[in-house]
Design an enzyme around this catalytic site. Structure first.
Site, PDB file in Angstrom:
ATOM      1  CD  GLU A  54      -0.775  -1.542   6.006  1.00  8.25           C
ATOM      2  OE1 GLU A  54      -1.569  -0.614   5.718  1.00  8.25           O
ATOM      3  OE2 GLU A  54      -0.347  -1.732   7.151  1.00  8.25           O
ATOM      4  CG  ASP A  58      -5.851  -1.965  -2.004  1.00  2.87           C
ATOM      5  OD1 ASP A  58      -6.818  -2.543  -1.483  1.00  2.87           O
ATOM      6  OD2 ASP A  58      -5.975  -1.047  -2.830  1.00  2.87           O
ATOM      7  CG  ASP A 127      -4.513  -2.116   7.256  1.00  5.69           C
ATOM      8  OD1 ASP A 127      -5.256  -2.137   6.258  1.00  5.69           O
ATOM      9  OD2 ASP A 127      -4.565  -1.229   8.138  1.00  5.69           O
ATOM     10  CD  GLU A 130      -4.935  -4.178   2.085  1.00  8.18           C
ATOM     11  OE1 GLU A 130      -6.050  -3.988   1.569  1.00  8.18           O
ATOM     12  OE2 GLU A 130      -4.288  -3.272   2.669  1.00  8.18           O
TER      13      GLU A 130
END
Length: 238
Positions: A54, A58, A127, A130
């Site tokens: 995650e 990002d 999440d 990502e």
């Protein structure tokens, strides 16, 4: 991974049109921390949480969006590009893209997340997206990420630029109320009910003490977002 898990990975790779050189990366990306914890309690050592992915995902999404906006909108100022990027990288937008690829169907969740509708929760979907983006990036580089995901991000970026869609409802509402009334909205929790794993929260959104909208959701955050969304619709109609 077991045969059932491997079958889910194959189905998901077919869904997104990308076959991993290292399927274990995708497996890791789809494993929520609740699932990893449960499986480790059962003695499995091959299951890890996707939280590290995650973190990487990002950053990859930020790069993907920054490059796309810079190349696609040469007349846009830094401020405009930053605003659009923030909207598309928001939890709401990432969750919508996750729904577009039906990501919820393929996630590995623990029992608690299953019974509390984790597969539909914005925060969990964002999440997980990502993590999947990061897995594709490690496996095939930025070229692979663009092949799989750029069309989804580009679609929503264009709609945000054209004002056809709003993702960050609370920020957008704040901008509207400050510009129109020089006031900030107030969110008030008025009800909370249900067992701990299936809570339902009700939030009232007020402006200068006046009730504007009511939102409900499985968390206070989700209820506030729903109230903000409804308030935007109401204020645009006024």
């Amino acid at each position: 991974m077991n045969k059932e898990e491997a079958k889910i990975l194959i189905d998901f790779m077919e869904k997104i049109g990308y076959r991993f050189y290292e399927p274990e990366l995708l497996y890791n990306a789809l494993c929520h921390s609740s699932y990893a914890h449960e499986q480790k309690q059962r003695g499995r050592k091959d299951v890890e949480s996707n939280e590290r992915l995650e973190f990487l995902g990002d950053a990859v999404i930020d790069l993907l969006l920054a490059e796309y906006l810079y190349l696609e909108f040469p007349e846009a100022s830094e401020g405009v590009m930053a605003k659009v990027k923030a909207a598309i990288a928001s939890e709401e937008a990432l969750a919508q893209i996750a729904r577009d690829i039906n990501l919820g169907r393929y996630m590995f969740l623990g029992r608690g997340e299953e019974v509390s509708s984790g597969r539909e929760r914005d925060s969990l979907l964002a999440d997980m997206l990502e993590a999947v983006v990061a897995a594709v990036y490690i496996d095939g580089g930025l070229t692979a990420v663009k092949k799989v995901f750029l069309s989804y991000f580009a679609k929503y970026a264009k709609e945000v630029v054209e004002g056809k869609i709003v993702f960050d409802y609370k920020t957008s509402l704040q901008e509207i109320t400050q510009a129109r009334y020089r006031k900030l909205p107030e969110y008030v929790l008025v009800n909370e009910k249900g067992p701990s794993h299936m809570k339902k929260f009700t939030v009232e959104l007020r402006l200068s003490g006046k009730l504007i909208a009511v939102g409900e959701g499985p968390s206070i955050k989700e209820a506030e977002k729903e109230a903000a969304r409804r308030a935007i619709e109401k204020l645009k109609g006024d």
